[in-house]
Design a protein around this motif. Sequence first.
Motif, PDB file in Angstrom:
ATOM      1  N   VAL A  66       0.825  -1.042   0.059  1.00 26.85           N
ATOM      2  CA  VAL A  66       0.026   0.030  -0.043  1.00 26.85           C
ATOM      3  C   VAL A  66       0.874   1.287  -0.144  1.00 26.85           C
ATOM      4  O   VAL A  66       1.661   1.425   0.821  1.00 26.85           O
ATOM      5  CB  VAL A  66      -0.791   0.134   1.352  1.00 26.85           C
ATOM      6  CG1 VAL A  66      -1.702   1.277   1.440  1.00 26.85           C
ATOM      7  CG2 VAL A  66      -1.726  -1.338   1.466  1.00 26.85           C
ATOM      8  N   LEU A  67       0.725   2.131  -1.092  1.00 26.56           N
ATOM      9  CA  LEU A  67       1.431   3.317  -1.071  1.00 26.56           C
ATOM     10  C   LEU A  67       0.638   4.497  -0.818  1.00 26.56           C
ATOM     11  O   LEU A  67      -0.598   4.510  -0.955  1.00 26.56           O
ATOM     12  CB  LEU A  67       1.821   3.410  -2.462  1.00 26.56           C
ATOM     13  CG  LEU A  67       3.156   4.302  -2.780  1.00 26.56           C
ATOM     14  CD1 LEU A  67       4.334   3.523  -2.167  1.00 26.56           C
ATOM     15  CD2 LEU A  67       3.319   4.359  -4.361  1.00 26.56           C
TER      16      LEU A  67
ATOM     17  N   PHE B 290      -7.086   2.925  -6.531  1.00 28.00           N
ATOM     18  CA  PHE B 290      -6.717   4.067  -5.761  1.00 28.00           C
ATOM     19  C   PHE B 290      -7.905   4.403  -4.756  1.00 28.00           C
ATOM     20  O   PHE B 290      -9.084   3.939  -4.870  1.00 28.00           O
ATOM     21  CB  PHE B 290      -6.847   5.307  -6.501  1.00 28.00           C
ATOM     22  CG  PHE B 290      -5.595   5.204  -7.867  1.00 28.00           C
ATOM     23  CD1 PHE B 290      -4.456   5.731  -7.398  1.00 28.00           C
ATOM     24  CD2 PHE B 290      -5.939   5.047  -8.868  1.00 28.00           C
ATOM     25  CE1 PHE B 290      -3.327   5.931  -8.196  1.00 28.00           C
ATOM     26  CE2 PHE B 290      -4.945   5.244 -10.250  1.00 28.00           C
ATOM     27  CZ  PHE B 290      -3.737   5.351  -9.512  1.00 28.00           C
ATOM     28  N   ILE B 291      -7.313   5.238  -3.563  1.00 30.05           N
ATOM     29  CA  ILE B 291      -8.381   5.755  -2.633  1.00 30.05           C
ATOM     30  C   ILE B 291      -8.148   7.172  -2.450  1.00 30.05           C
ATOM     31  O   ILE B 291      -6.843   7.264  -2.255  1.00 30.05           O
ATOM     32  CB  ILE B 291      -8.437   4.812  -1.184  1.00 30.05           C
ATOM     33  CG1 ILE B 291      -8.166   3.329  -1.356  1.00 30.05           C
ATOM     34  CG2 ILE B 291      -9.521   5.473  -0.190  1.00 30.05           C
ATOM     35  CD1 ILE B 291      -9.459   2.475  -1.441  1.00 30.05           C
TER      36      ILE B 291
ATOM     37  N   GLU C  26     -10.875   2.533   8.325  1.00 27.68           N
ATOM     38  CA  GLU C  26     -11.885   2.684   7.086  1.00 27.68           C
ATOM     39  C   GLU C  26     -11.055   2.400   5.902  1.00 27.68           C
ATOM     40  O   GLU C  26     -11.620   1.859   4.893  1.00 27.68           O
ATOM     41  CB  GLU C  26     -13.170   3.415   7.391  1.00 27.68           C
ATOM     42  CG  GLU C  26     -14.298   2.982   8.486  1.00 27.68           C
ATOM     43  CD  GLU C  26     -13.784   3.502   9.771  1.00 27.68           C
ATOM     44  OE1 GLU C  26     -12.487   4.120   9.866  1.00 27.68           O
ATOM     45  OE2 GLU C  26     -14.393   2.953  10.758  1.00 27.68           O
ATOM     46  N   VAL C  27     -10.300   3.252   5.856  1.00 29.73           N
ATOM     47  CA  VAL C  27      -9.767   3.461   4.333  1.00 29.73           C
ATOM     48  C   VAL C  27      -8.751   2.375   4.053  1.00 29.73           C
ATOM     49  O   VAL C  27      -8.780   1.944   3.134  1.00 29.73           O
ATOM     50  CB  VAL C  27      -8.345   4.919   4.631  1.00 29.73           C
ATOM     51  CG1 VAL C  27      -7.608   4.694   3.661  1.00 29.73           C
ATOM     52  CG2 VAL C  27      -9.370   6.131   4.345  1.00 29.73           C
ATOM     53  N   PHE C  28      -8.054   1.801   5.133  1.00 27.59           N
ATOM     54  CA  PHE C  28      -7.307   0.730   4.938  1.00 27.59           C
ATOM     55  C   PHE C  28      -8.180  -0.520   4.748  1.00 27.59           C
ATOM     56  O   PHE C  28      -7.696  -1.399   3.700  1.00 27.59           O
ATOM     57  CB  PHE C  28      -6.380   0.322   6.008  1.00 27.59           C
ATOM     58  CG  PHE C  28      -5.210   1.521   6.050  1.00 27.59           C
ATOM     59  CD1 PHE C  28      -4.196   1.223   5.112  1.00 27.59           C
ATOM     60  CD2 PHE C  28      -5.426   2.533   6.837  1.00 27.59           C
ATOM     61  CE1 PHE C  28      -3.177   2.238   4.980  1.00 27.59           C
ATOM     62  CE2 PHE C  28      -4.465   3.499   6.923  1.00 27.59           C
ATOM     63  CZ  PHE C  28      -3.395   3.316   5.934  1.00 27.59           C
ATOM     64  N   LYS C  29      -9.257  -0.605   5.317  1.00 31.61           N
ATOM     65  CA  LYS C  29     -10.148  -1.790   5.045  1.00 31.61           C
ATOM     66  C   LYS C  29     -10.694  -1.749   3.714  1.00 31.61           C
ATOM     67  O   LYS C  29     -10.968  -2.740   2.806  1.00 31.61           O
ATOM     68  CB  LYS C  29     -11.321  -1.748   6.164  1.00 31.61           C
ATOM     69  CG  LYS C  29     -12.439  -2.743   6.097  1.00 31.61           C
ATOM     70  CD  LYS C  29     -13.506  -2.638   7.160  1.00 31.61           C
ATOM     71  CE  LYS C  29     -14.740  -3.811   6.862  1.00 31.61           C
ATOM     72  NZ  LYS C  29     -15.982  -3.572   7.722  1.00 31.61           N
ATOM     73  N   GLU C  30     -11.147  -0.540   3.349  1.00 30.63           N
ATOM     74  CA  GLU C  30     -11.754  -0.339   2.074  1.00 30.63           C
ATOM     75  C   GLU C  30     -10.706  -0.602   0.931  1.00 30.63           C
ATOM     76  O   GLU C  30     -10.673  -1.142  -0.329  1.00 30.63           O
ATOM     77  CB  GLU C  30     -11.798   1.304   1.732  1.00 30.63           C
ATOM     78  CG  GLU C  30     -12.753   1.666   0.193  1.00 30.63           C
ATOM     79  CD  GLU C  30     -14.073   1.145   0.005  1.00 30.63           C
ATOM     80  OE1 GLU C  30     -14.895   1.159   0.841  1.00 30.63           O
ATOM     81  OE2 GLU C  30     -14.231   0.546  -0.968  1.00 30.63           O
ATOM     82  N   SER C  31      -9.562  -0.237   1.218  1.00 29.87           N
ATOM     83  CA  SER C  31      -8.357  -0.378   0.143  1.00 29.87           C
ATOM     84  C   SER C  31      -8.149  -1.969   0.053  1.00 29.87           C
ATOM     85  O   SER C  31      -8.131  -2.357  -1.242  1.00 29.87           O
ATOM     86  CB  SER C  31      -6.859  -0.280   0.886  1.00 29.87           C
ATOM     87  OG  SER C  31      -6.887   0.950   1.437  1.00 29.87           O
ATOM     88  N   VAL C  32      -8.320  -2.846   1.097  1.00 28.67           N
ATOM     89  CA  VAL C  32      -8.279  -4.353   0.797  1.00 28.67           C
ATOM     90  C   VAL C  32      -9.361  -4.813  -0.030  1.00 28.67           C
ATOM     91  O   VAL C  32      -9.261  -5.447  -0.837  1.00 28.67           O
ATOM     92  CB  VAL C  32      -8.245  -5.110   2.243  1.00 28.67           C
ATOM     93  CG1 VAL C  32      -8.334  -6.600   1.865  1.00 28.67           C
ATOM     94  CG2 VAL C  32      -6.944  -4.692   2.916  1.00 28.67           C
TER      95      VAL C  32
ATOM     96  N   ILE D 249      -2.280  -1.043  -3.767  1.00 35.24           N
ATOM     97  CA  ILE D 249      -3.138  -0.298  -3.524  1.00 35.24           C
ATOM     98  C   ILE D 249      -2.452   1.139  -3.308  1.00 35.24           C
ATOM     99  O   ILE D 249      -1.416   1.195  -2.751  1.00 35.24           O
ATOM    100  CB  ILE D 249      -3.887  -0.497  -2.327  1.00 35.24           C
ATOM    101  CG1 ILE D 249      -4.736  -1.953  -2.474  1.00 35.24           C
ATOM    102  CG2 ILE D 249      -4.811   0.303  -1.789  1.00 35.24           C
ATOM    103  CD1 ILE D 249      -4.617  -2.661  -1.222  1.00 35.24           C
ATOM    104  N   CYS D 250      -3.020   2.287  -3.873  1.00 36.05           N
ATOM    105  CA  CYS D 250      -2.528   3.537  -3.699  1.00 36.05           C
ATOM    106  C   CYS D 250      -3.580   4.527  -3.020  1.00 36.05           C
ATOM    107  O   CYS D 250      -4.606   4.799  -3.683  1.00 36.05           O
ATOM    108  CB  CYS D 250      -2.056   4.019  -5.084  1.00 36.05           C
ATOM    109  SG  CYS D 250      -1.275   5.738  -5.195  1.00 36.05           S
ATOM    110  N   LEU D 251      -3.121   5.264  -1.849  1.00 40.26           N
ATOM    111  CA  LEU D 251      -3.873   6.023  -1.416  1.00 40.26           C
ATOM    112  C   LEU D 251      -3.373   7.533  -1.785  1.00 40.26           C
ATOM    113  O   LEU D 251      -2.073   7.761  -1.765  1.00 40.26           O
ATOM    114  CB  LEU D 251      -3.681   5.909   0.123  1.00 40.26           C
ATOM    115  CG  LEU D 251      -3.975   4.940   0.963  1.00 40.26           C
ATOM    116  CD1 LEU D 251      -3.930   4.950   2.394  1.00 40.26           C
ATOM    117  CD2 LEU D 251      -5.418   4.269   0.534  1.00 40.26           C
ATOM    118  N   LEU D 252      -4.238   8.308  -2.388  1.00 34.26           N
ATOM    119  CA  LEU D 252      -3.924   9.527  -2.721  1.00 34.26           C
ATOM    120  C   LEU D 252      -4.318  10.746  -1.804  1.00 34.26           C
ATOM    121  O   LEU D 252      -5.759  10.728  -1.753  1.00 34.26           O
ATOM    122  CB  LEU D 252      -4.652  10.021  -4.170  1.00 34.26           C
ATOM    123  CG  LEU D 252      -4.053   9.223  -5.311  1.00 34.26           C
ATOM    124  CD1 LEU D 252      -4.970   9.280  -6.535  1.00 34.26           C
ATOM    125  CD2 LEU D 252      -2.371   9.488  -5.764  1.00 34.26           C
TER     126      LEU D 252
END
Length: 181
Positions: free
Chosen positions: A13-14, A122-123, A168-174, A85-88
């Motif tokens: 995860v980036l 992306f999230i 929640e963000v990390f859960k959504e990522s998965v 997975i990439c968080l922006l």
Amino acid sequence: RKQQVETRSVLKVLILGDGGVGKTCIMGRFINDQFEDNSFHTIGVEFLNKDFALTGKNYTLQIWDTAGQERFKSLRTPFYRGTDICLLVFALDDKSSFSNLSLWRQEFLHYADIQDPQNFPFIVVGNKVDLGQSSRTVNPEEIKQWCCYHGNPPYYETSAKTDVNIAEVFKESVQQWIKRE
Ligand code: GDP
Ligand code: MG
């Protein structure tokens, strides 16, 4: 004795975005459940692991944060490559961090060599929601438009400081990653 075989997926995860938006604090909140004000720097450390279970499956999230190099635009291939997975991330009180989101996305797609941008997980994260409406300089409508134009990634408003929507963000990522497999 019966051997238990554990299956565990490792996901890279980036966390990307301008300096100062709260990337390191988001990681610290998720990994240690702490908010560190003069946020610890991950110098010499490329990533931190966090085990995570979702619907009976085990994951190790390998979370990559920058050690401030984002200020110098010197992140390149090894950092980006192999990302699942990439968080922006932008900050809700920092308009230019929102304007730069497209550049981060472009740079990521280029250096990570992503073949199918519209389907990459992306999230989008608007951090510092704890600052409230009066400091807000990015409005919901323009965020919605941005997402609409960029493949409709999920969008979360978070606070690393007061612990809003971080897990929640990390859960959504998965979940996004699973959906795509
Ligand atoms: P980075 O450069 O993106 O890694 O940002 P940092 O995690 O170092 O945070 C930059 C600054 O924003 C620090 O002063 C943090 O204390 C502050 N910060 C980070 N997250 C939040 C948040 O959710 N709310 C508020 N109010 N401040 C935050
Ligand atoms: Mg940082």
